[in-house]
Design a protein around this motif. Structure first.
Motif, PDB file in Angstrom:
ATOM      1  N   TYR A 103      -4.003   1.876   7.469  1.00  0.00           N
ATOM      2  CA  TYR A 103      -5.341   2.082   6.905  1.00  0.00           C
ATOM      3  C   TYR A 103      -6.294   1.044   7.487  1.00  0.00           C
ATOM      4  O   TYR A 103      -6.221  -0.132   7.157  1.00  0.00           O
ATOM      5  CB  TYR A 103      -5.332   1.942   5.384  1.00  0.00           C
ATOM      6  CG  TYR A 103      -4.410   2.897   4.673  1.00  0.00           C
ATOM      7  CD1 TYR A 103      -3.837   3.963   5.349  1.00  0.00           C
ATOM      8  CD2 TYR A 103      -4.113   2.731   3.330  1.00  0.00           C
ATOM      9  CE1 TYR A 103      -2.987   4.835   4.704  1.00  0.00           C
ATOM     10  CE2 TYR A 103      -3.262   3.596   2.683  1.00  0.00           C
ATOM     11  CZ  TYR A 103      -2.702   4.653   3.377  1.00  0.00           C
ATOM     12  OH  TYR A 103      -1.858   5.507   2.730  1.00  0.00           O
ATOM     13  N   GLN A 104      -7.184   1.513   8.351  1.00  0.00           N
ATOM     14  CA  GLN A 104      -8.072   0.552   9.014  1.00  0.00           C
ATOM     15  C   GLN A 104      -9.295   0.229   8.192  1.00  0.00           C
ATOM     16  O   GLN A 104      -9.708  -0.906   8.110  1.00  0.00           O
ATOM     17  CB  GLN A 104      -8.453   1.079  10.392  1.00  0.00           C
ATOM     18  CG  GLN A 104      -7.267   0.930  11.314  1.00  0.00           C
ATOM     19  CD  GLN A 104      -7.408   1.698  12.594  1.00  0.00           C
ATOM     20  OE1 GLN A 104      -8.395   2.372  12.839  1.00  0.00           O
ATOM     21  NE2 GLN A 104      -6.393   1.593  13.415  1.00  0.00           N
TER      22      GLN A 104
ATOM     23  N   GLN B 173     -12.283   4.284  -2.171  1.00  0.00           N
ATOM     24  CA  GLN B 173     -11.709   2.927  -2.119  1.00  0.00           C
ATOM     25  C   GLN B 173     -12.817   1.878  -1.985  1.00  0.00           C
ATOM     26  O   GLN B 173     -12.736   0.807  -2.586  1.00  0.00           O
ATOM     27  CB  GLN B 173     -10.726   2.835  -0.945  1.00  0.00           C
ATOM     28  CG  GLN B 173      -9.546   3.788  -1.105  1.00  0.00           C
ATOM     29  CD  GLN B 173      -8.781   4.057   0.181  1.00  0.00           C
ATOM     30  OE1 GLN B 173      -9.129   3.547   1.249  1.00  0.00           O
ATOM     31  NE2 GLN B 173      -7.745   4.884   0.090  1.00  0.00           N
TER      32      GLN B 173
ATOM     33  N   LYS C  81     -11.201  13.991  -5.464  1.00  0.00           N
ATOM     34  CA  LYS C  81     -10.124  14.956  -5.279  1.00  0.00           C
ATOM     35  C   LYS C  81      -8.925  14.297  -4.625  1.00  0.00           C
ATOM     36  O   LYS C  81      -9.058  13.252  -3.988  1.00  0.00           O
ATOM     37  CB  LYS C  81     -10.596  16.064  -4.342  1.00  0.00           C
ATOM     38  CG  LYS C  81     -11.710  16.875  -4.897  1.00  0.00           C
ATOM     39  CD  LYS C  81     -12.107  17.915  -3.874  1.00  0.00           C
ATOM     40  CE  LYS C  81     -13.425  18.521  -4.266  1.00  0.00           C
ATOM     41  NZ  LYS C  81     -14.320  18.739  -3.194  1.00  0.00           N
ATOM     42  N   THR C  82      -7.799  14.978  -4.731  1.00  0.00           N
ATOM     43  CA  THR C  82      -6.646  14.560  -3.948  1.00  0.00           C
ATOM     44  C   THR C  82      -7.026  14.723  -2.488  1.00  0.00           C
ATOM     45  O   THR C  82      -7.694  15.682  -2.123  1.00  0.00           O
ATOM     46  CB  THR C  82      -5.428  15.443  -4.295  1.00  0.00           C
ATOM     47  OG1 THR C  82      -5.174  15.263  -5.667  1.00  0.00           O
ATOM     48  CG2 THR C  82      -4.202  15.044  -3.502  1.00  0.00           C
ATOM     49  N   GLY C  83      -6.647  13.760  -1.684  1.00  0.00           N
ATOM     50  CA  GLY C  83      -7.054  13.813  -0.279  1.00  0.00           C
ATOM     51  C   GLY C  83      -8.166  12.830   0.009  1.00  0.00           C
ATOM     52  O   GLY C  83      -8.458  12.517   1.156  1.00  0.00           O
ATOM     53  N   SER C  84      -8.776  12.310  -1.068  1.00  0.00           N
ATOM     54  CA  SER C  84      -9.885  11.372  -0.888  1.00  0.00           C
ATOM     55  C   SER C  84      -9.379   9.944  -0.705  1.00  0.00           C
ATOM     56  O   SER C  84     -10.145   9.046  -0.393  1.00  0.00           O
ATOM     57  CB  SER C  84     -10.810  11.427  -2.108  1.00  0.00           C
ATOM     58  OG  SER C  84     -10.059  11.109  -3.270  1.00  0.00           O
ATOM     59  N   GLY C  85      -8.095   9.732  -0.928  1.00  0.00           N
ATOM     60  CA  GLY C  85      -7.539   8.378  -0.836  1.00  0.00           C
ATOM     61  C   GLY C  85      -7.506   7.689  -2.194  1.00  0.00           C
ATOM     62  O   GLY C  85      -7.430   6.468  -2.293  1.00  0.00           O
ATOM     63  N   LYS C  86      -7.519   8.474  -3.279  1.00  0.00           N
ATOM     64  CA  LYS C  86      -7.607   7.858  -4.606  1.00  0.00           C
ATOM     65  C   LYS C  86      -6.324   7.119  -4.985  1.00  0.00           C
ATOM     66  O   LYS C  86      -6.362   6.187  -5.763  1.00  0.00           O
ATOM     67  CB  LYS C  86      -8.006   8.886  -5.662  1.00  0.00           C
ATOM     68  CG  LYS C  86      -6.995   9.982  -5.894  1.00  0.00           C
ATOM     69  CD  LYS C  86      -7.546  10.987  -6.879  1.00  0.00           C
ATOM     70  CE  LYS C  86      -6.787  12.285  -6.851  1.00  0.00           C
ATOM     71  NZ  LYS C  86      -5.379  12.214  -7.201  1.00  0.00           N
ATOM     72  N   THR C  87      -5.191   7.528  -4.436  1.00  0.00           N
ATOM     73  CA  THR C  87      -3.948   6.839  -4.796  1.00  0.00           C
ATOM     74  C   THR C  87      -4.006   5.369  -4.392  1.00  0.00           C
ATOM     75  O   THR C  87      -3.659   4.485  -5.168  1.00  0.00           O
ATOM     76  CB  THR C  87      -2.725   7.525  -4.148  1.00  0.00           C
ATOM     77  OG1 THR C  87      -2.855   8.923  -4.335  1.00  0.00           O
ATOM     78  CG2 THR C  87      -1.429   7.040  -4.760  1.00  0.00           C
ATOM     79  N   ALA C  88      -4.462   5.121  -3.161  1.00  0.00           N
ATOM     80  CA  ALA C  88      -4.587   3.722  -2.742  1.00  0.00           C
ATOM     81  C   ALA C  88      -5.723   3.043  -3.515  1.00  0.00           C
ATOM     82  O   ALA C  88      -5.658   1.834  -3.775  1.00  0.00           O
ATOM     83  CB  ALA C  88      -4.842   3.635  -1.244  1.00  0.00           C
TER      84      ALA C  88
ATOM     85  N   GLN D  53       4.849  11.795  -4.886  1.00  0.00           N
ATOM     86  CA  GLN D  53       3.933  11.413  -3.813  1.00  0.00           C
ATOM     87  C   GLN D  53       3.209  10.082  -4.114  1.00  0.00           C
ATOM     88  O   GLN D  53       3.028   9.261  -3.220  1.00  0.00           O
ATOM     89  CB  GLN D  53       2.924  12.538  -3.720  1.00  0.00           C
ATOM     90  CG  GLN D  53       1.963  12.454  -2.620  1.00  0.00           C
ATOM     91  CD  GLN D  53       1.018  13.614  -2.793  1.00  0.00           C
ATOM     92  OE1 GLN D  53       1.455  14.776  -2.789  1.00  0.00           O
ATOM     93  NE2 GLN D  53      -0.249  13.333  -2.984  1.00  0.00           N
TER      94      GLN D  53
ATOM     95  N   GLU E  66       3.405   6.545  -1.921  1.00  0.00           N
ATOM     96  CA  GLU E  66       2.213   5.804  -1.465  1.00  0.00           C
ATOM     97  C   GLU E  66       2.265   4.348  -1.981  1.00  0.00           C
ATOM     98  O   GLU E  66       1.988   3.402  -1.244  1.00  0.00           O
ATOM     99  CB  GLU E  66       0.959   6.530  -1.982  1.00  0.00           C
ATOM    100  CG  GLU E  66      -0.366   5.905  -1.602  1.00  0.00           C
ATOM    101  CD  GLU E  66      -0.897   6.331  -0.242  1.00  0.00           C
ATOM    102  OE1 GLU E  66      -0.198   7.071   0.470  1.00  0.00           O
ATOM    103  OE2 GLU E  66      -2.003   5.877   0.115  1.00  0.00           O
TER     104      GLU E  66
ATOM    105  N   LYS F  60       4.731   2.371  -0.043  1.00  0.00           N
ATOM    106  CA  LYS F  60       4.229   2.063   1.302  1.00  0.00           C
ATOM    107  C   LYS F  60       3.331   0.820   1.234  1.00  0.00           C
ATOM    108  O   LYS F  60       3.519  -0.134   1.978  1.00  0.00           O
ATOM    109  CB  LYS F  60       3.413   3.279   1.782  1.00  0.00           C
ATOM    110  CG  LYS F  60       3.345   3.455   3.240  1.00  0.00           C
ATOM    111  CD  LYS F  60       2.982   4.886   3.659  1.00  0.00           C
ATOM    112  CE  LYS F  60       1.675   5.408   3.108  1.00  0.00           C
ATOM    113  NZ  LYS F  60       1.248   6.695   3.618  1.00  0.00           N
TER     114      LYS F  60
ATOM    115  N   ARG G 205      -0.061  15.681   4.961  1.00  0.00           N
ATOM    116  CA  ARG G 205      -1.033  15.486   6.026  1.00  0.00           C
ATOM    117  C   ARG G 205      -0.871  16.599   7.049  1.00  0.00           C
ATOM    118  O   ARG G 205       0.203  17.190   7.184  1.00  0.00           O
ATOM    119  CB  ARG G 205      -0.805  14.120   6.704  1.00  0.00           C
ATOM    120  CG  ARG G 205      -1.186  12.934   5.858  1.00  0.00           C
ATOM    121  CD  ARG G 205      -2.664  12.904   5.499  1.00  0.00           C
ATOM    122  NE  ARG G 205      -3.539  12.797   6.659  1.00  0.00           N
ATOM    123  CZ  ARG G 205      -3.895  11.659   7.212  1.00  0.00           C
ATOM    124  NH1 ARG G 205      -3.444  10.514   6.765  1.00  0.00           N
ATOM    125  NH2 ARG G 205      -4.707  11.633   8.237  1.00  0.00           N
TER     126      ARG G 205
ATOM    127  N   ALA H   3      -8.178  13.655   4.436  1.00  0.00           N
ATOM    128  CA  ALA H   3      -8.319  12.346   5.057  1.00  0.00           C
ATOM    129  C   ALA H   3      -8.991  12.441   6.431  1.00  0.00           C
ATOM    130  O   ALA H   3      -8.572  11.835   7.391  1.00  0.00           O
ATOM    131  CB  ALA H   3      -6.942  11.692   5.179  1.00  0.00           C
TER     132      ALA H   3
END
Ligand code: AMP
Length: 424
Positions: free
Chosen positions: A29-30, A36, A54-61, A92, A96, A99, A314, A341
């Motif tokens: 993740y740059q 975020q 939404k899912t896919g927006s990076g909300k988990t991180a 999932q 994350e 990771k 992905r 993403a």
């Protein structure tokens, strides 16, 4: 609106714990995604956060980084709890978190229905810092006394609107009532229906509200099409479309478990690399389908809505709605499986005359254009459309003059296209 709030420009600016920064770096993740940029700083400072994303927006991180940073690895107790509506999403989220937390020594366990409670009990007994679970199974463990949440200080409710759709709101309340009042709570949801707003009001003091939608970069990279087609012609349109698009990775949605099973079987007969995902499969079969698809060993996943909600895969380059979802919001969940993403993606919806009304509602709600897929349009999007001897696109033509209730020409499929190989 999120844009008026302070945004950080880089992960460095957040001055994360070096071990978490190392996890972020090794995840590749740059720079932070919009959710975020907006959510991590308030969460790090201890605020309650409501994030509409939404899912896919990076909300988990977005919640995962502050969650991991809140842990004290010397304390051998559950310090953080993430509630997710489905087991797939729970798995999932765990991956994350693992990771990002790879260098922190955080112990994370997933608990969900369908897996042996004893396996989970043993994992909990060994001592964990983070529990990611579905509400029913979390309650099970609370009631059995195998999950103690008195030290949980960081609680996340993910996909709250799906929790509501699946009837989990009372369960979520039960769990929140079991956690210390001093916990920090964050809630993420793609939409904010009234019961979720009320839930937040009841359990969150002075939350920071973050909305990431118009700014969501994932939506701009998604092209959406629809084709009007009779129900019995959908299958040949599907095989034809797959044959021309040659997508690397496709998710096909059906309304029912029966329809999903039948379509997966039919496609499998012709193209080997198809996997199904629906609620009648055992957990083992579902995991197998997901991992086969995720690893690229299947080109096509045929799924029902419930089984697939929140799934993050992905590089899904194509979503096909074989049936129009009755619930408008499901459409957005479905097409959100692609163009994630920042990747580009295409979504196709097959609309039978019986589904016009449901689709009209979707079109009305969509901020983004859903274009009619016509052979002449498709020639820009689909590969190698050869004119046939009647001067029409090879993959079927219009019946001139025939119009749907939308006033658009009807897409019809001429001739069966079975047996075409859409594998690369
Ligand atoms: P999520 O919405 O949390 O399901 O995340 C969607 C995808 O984006 C996941 O595959 C993440 O690993 C990925 N991701 C999250 N944050 C970043 C970032 N800052 N840079 C690149 N990829 C990211």
């Amino acid at each position: 609106m999120g844009s008026s709030k302070k945004r950080v420009q880089s992960f460095k600016e957040l001055q994360l714990d070096p071990l978490i920064q190392k996890g972020v770096d090794s995840a590749g993740y740059q720079r932070p995604f919009p959710i975020q940029e907006l959510a991590i700083a308030p969460l790090l400072s201890g605020r309650n956060v409501i994030g509409q994303a939404k899912t896919g927006s990076g909300k988990t991180a977005a919640f995962g980084i502050p969650l991991l940073q809140s842990l004290d690895s010397r304390v051998n107790r559950v310090q953080a709890l993430v509630l997710a509506p489905t087991r797939e999403l729970a798995v999932q989220i765990t991956s994350e978190l693992k990771k990002i937390g790879a260098f922190t020594g955080a112990r994370i366990v997933t608990i969900y229905g369908g897996q042996s409670i004893n396996v989970q009990f043993e994992a909990l007994q060994r001592g964990v810092h983070v529990v990611v679970g579905t509400p029913g199974r979390v309650i099970d463990h609370i009631k059995r006394g195998t999950l103690l949440l008195d030290s949980a200080k960081f609680v996340v409710i993910d996909e709250a609107d799906t929790m509501l759709d699946m009837g989990f709101v009372d369960d979520v309340e039960f769990i929140l009532d079991s956690v210390s009042e001093n916990r920090q709570l964050s809630l993420f949801s793609a939409t904010m229906p009234q019961p979720i707003v009320e839930l937040a009001r009841k359990y969150m003091r002075d939350p920071e509200r973050i909305l990431v939608d118009a700014n969501d970069p994932t939506v701009e990279t998604l092209e959406q099409f629809y084709a009007v087609v009779n129900q019995e012609e959908k299958y040949s349109l599907l095989t034809d479309l797959l044959g021309r698009l040659k997508p690397k990775s496709t998710v096909i949605f059906c309304r029912t478990k029966y329809g999903t099973r039948r379509l997966a079987r039919e496609l499998e007969r012709q193209f080997q690399s198809v996997v199904p995902l629906h609620g009648d499969l055992s957990q083992h079969q579902r995991d197998h389908s997901m991992s086969t698809f995720r690893q690229g060993n299947a080109d096509v996943l045929v799924a029902t809505d419930v089984a697939s909600r929140g799934i993050d895969i992905r590089q899904v380059d194509c979503v096909i709605n074989f049936d129009v979802p009755q619930d408008t919001l499901l459409y957005f969940h479905r097409v959100g499986r692609t163009a994630r993403a920042g990747d580009s993606g295409k979504a196709y919806t097959f609309v039978s005359p019986e589904e016009f009304e449901d689709f009209a509602r979707i079109k009305q709600m969509s901020k983004w254009q859903i274009k009619p897929l016509r052979p002449e349009d498709a020639s820009h999007h689909l590969e190698s459309v050869q004119p046939n001897n009647q001067g029409r696109g090879r993959y079927g033509g219009f019946q001139p003059g025939e119009r749907s209730r939308y006033g658009r020409r009807r897409w019809t499929q001429r001739g069966a296209s079975r047996g075409r190989n859409f594998n690369r």
